[in-house]
Design a protein around this motif. Structure first.
Motif, PDB file in Angstrom:
ATOM      1  N   ARG A 156       0.831  -1.204   0.000  1.00  0.00           N
ATOM      2  CA  ARG A 156       0.000   0.000   0.000  1.00  0.00           C
ATOM      3  C   ARG A 156       0.865   1.253   0.000  1.00  0.00           C
ATOM      4  NH1 ARG A 156      -4.686  -1.544   4.460  1.00  0.00           N
ATOM      5  NH2 ARG A 156      -5.906  -2.927   3.103  1.00  0.00           N
ATOM      6  N   LEU A 157       1.915   1.219   0.805  1.00  0.00           N
ATOM      7  CA  LEU A 157       2.785   2.390   0.877  1.00  0.00           C
ATOM      8  C   LEU A 157       3.456   2.643  -0.473  1.00  0.00           C
ATOM      9  CD1 LEU A 157       3.562   4.337   3.138  1.00  0.00           C
ATOM     10  CD2 LEU A 157       5.620   2.999   3.498  1.00  0.00           C
ATOM     11  N   SER A 158       3.972   1.584  -1.078  1.00  0.00           N
ATOM     12  CA  SER A 158       4.625   1.754  -2.376  1.00  0.00           C
ATOM     13  C   SER A 158       3.640   2.273  -3.412  1.00  0.00           C
ATOM     14  CB  SER A 158       5.215   0.418  -2.834  1.00  0.00           C
ATOM     15  OG  SER A 158       6.193  -0.018  -1.918  1.00  0.00           O
ATOM     16  N   GLN A 159       2.424   1.762  -3.328  1.00  0.00           N
ATOM     17  CA  GLN A 159       1.430   2.189  -4.311  1.00  0.00           C
ATOM     18  C   GLN A 159       1.081   3.666  -4.136  1.00  0.00           C
ATOM     19  OE1 GLN A 159      -2.113  -0.126  -4.134  1.00  0.00           O
ATOM     20  NE2 GLN A 159      -3.017   0.766  -5.981  1.00  0.00           N
ATOM     21  N   ASP A 160       1.041   4.105  -2.866  1.00  0.00           N
ATOM     22  CA  ASP A 160       0.682   5.504  -2.618  1.00  0.00           C
ATOM     23  C   ASP A 160       1.848   6.445  -2.895  1.00  0.00           C
ATOM     24  OD1 ASP A 160      -1.670   4.473  -1.883  1.00  0.00           O
ATOM     25  OD2 ASP A 160      -1.590   5.061   0.228  1.00  0.00           O
ATOM     26  N   VAL A 161       3.030   6.059  -2.452  1.00  0.00           N
ATOM     27  CA  VAL A 161       4.171   6.964  -2.523  1.00  0.00           C
ATOM     28  C   VAL A 161       5.002   6.711  -3.771  1.00  0.00           C
ATOM     29  CG1 VAL A 161       6.204   7.799  -1.295  1.00  0.00           C
ATOM     30  CG2 VAL A 161       4.199   7.022  -0.020  1.00  0.00           C
ATOM     31  N   GLY A 162       5.093   5.471  -4.157  1.00  0.00           N
ATOM     32  CA  GLY A 162       5.988   5.094  -5.243  1.00  0.00           C
ATOM     33  C   GLY A 162       5.889   5.935  -6.491  1.00  0.00           C
TER      34      GLY A 162
END
Lengths: 193, 193
Positions: B73-79
């Motif tokens: 989720r973090l990668s999807q949001d920030v990536g």
DNA sequence: TGTATTGTACAAGGTAACTTAAACAAGCTG
DNA sequence: CAGCTTGTTTAAGTTACCTTGTACAATACA
């Protein structure tokens, strides 16, 4: 082919106890309380795990002794300056960190996040929090951003000290403290903006 | 006096799995992997610990599933923003932190310090380290203080995000990110001085 | 109605780690 | 030397927690 080296190093009781505390500090500093076994501590000290029980009643008591000693040394090194003069607090913190990096990392990387032992470190934590608050109360208007800075400044100070250790302790503690103070100033300005 | 309320909430399998992951995130976020028992997780989810094994083969697999989901989720949001544009990275980080504070705390307060699971979080860690380095390479002369800032900037960013959560998420992510950027600027200037 | 799914309760096995005990070896001090 | 202390080895006791199994209750759905 008898073993010429005795292979067994005997130490007087008090000295062995200090050596065990040193070894335990290094061992616990790697992974914290739960993930560190008594065998790890014993191996680090070069003794059998049985010998630990000749000096400490339990694993928890050993850990508490380690934390207590680390806190006491830190308070002794940093404490005197907190009463009046903040300019000396950060250099003193850096000197204490350099004097025992493993203890420093143990206290602030691990012990501060272990609820069971948090209260032991709280003496140091609350002291630093109070310094921060006193320092920020006048510089930042009250509100959530003051709270933000009050929480962030101690954390930044500790992370900066650890990064200074990891970078090889460049410059002397006084000049390094000036850089850290400058970084703190950035947080203060960010919270005031 | 029969119990009118069923007292047993049944969920379809996929939905229960998600609920278990949510509960496990909260439970593990309190004290990390080792110090959290399966009974704690089960209690947080409102089920028996046996039911955990109907969805996950072991405690370690459950924990990995929690971390994987949080990282994904973090990668999807920030990536998406890390490729080109840094101005959007910190607001995205704050939005992700606000979307799931427990997961955020779990990743960066605990998992990052658990050697056994460090590699799971390393995708996120290395990404942020690379952003920091790219950002600082040009602004700070090479040397120990550049290394100091490279290590400190990601840590400061995360601590600032957590402090922002703890302060009640004042302002919107965009303006909060401006303050955090200002604090980072303070570290950069401190390292350049 | 009946069947599969979800959940509980209770019990027991397994394992890793903490903890203690006993017997023995070797240094230090009177 | 005699005795006290330090340390080792080996082993066993204890606890906590992870893990698995069986039997049974209740819900949803065809």
């Amino acid at each position: 082919m008898a073993t010429d080296s005795p292979a067994v190093k005997r130490l007087p009781r008090a000295q062995r106890r200090e050596q065990l505390l040193d070894a335990a500090t290094r061992a616990f500093a790697r992974s914290g309380y739960a993930a560190t076994g008594l065998d790890d501590v014993a191996a680090e000290a070069g003794v059998t795990h049985v010998i630990l029980y000749r000096h400490f009643a339990s694993k928890a008591e050993l850990y508490l002794a380690v934390l207590d000693r680390a806190c006491a040394r830190l308070s002794q090194d940093v404490g005197p300056s907190t009463g009046e003069f903040d300019d000396n607090a950060i250099p003193a913190l850096l000197r204490a960190a350099a004097a025992d990096p493993e203890a420093f990392r143990l206290l602030f990387r691990h012990a501060a996040r272990e609820p069971e032992f948090r209260d032991v470190v709280d003496s140091v934590r609350s002291a630093s929090a109070e310094i921060a608050h006193r320092h920020l109360r006048e510089a930042i208007p009250a509100g959530p951003w003051q709270q933000w800075a009050t929480q962030l400044v101690p954390a930044l100070t500790l992370e900066a000290a650890i990064a200074w250790l990891d970078a090889g302790q460049p410059d002397d503690p006084v000049h390094a403290a000036q850089r850290i103070s400058q970084a703190i100033e950035g947080v203060i300005q960010a919270a005031s903006g």
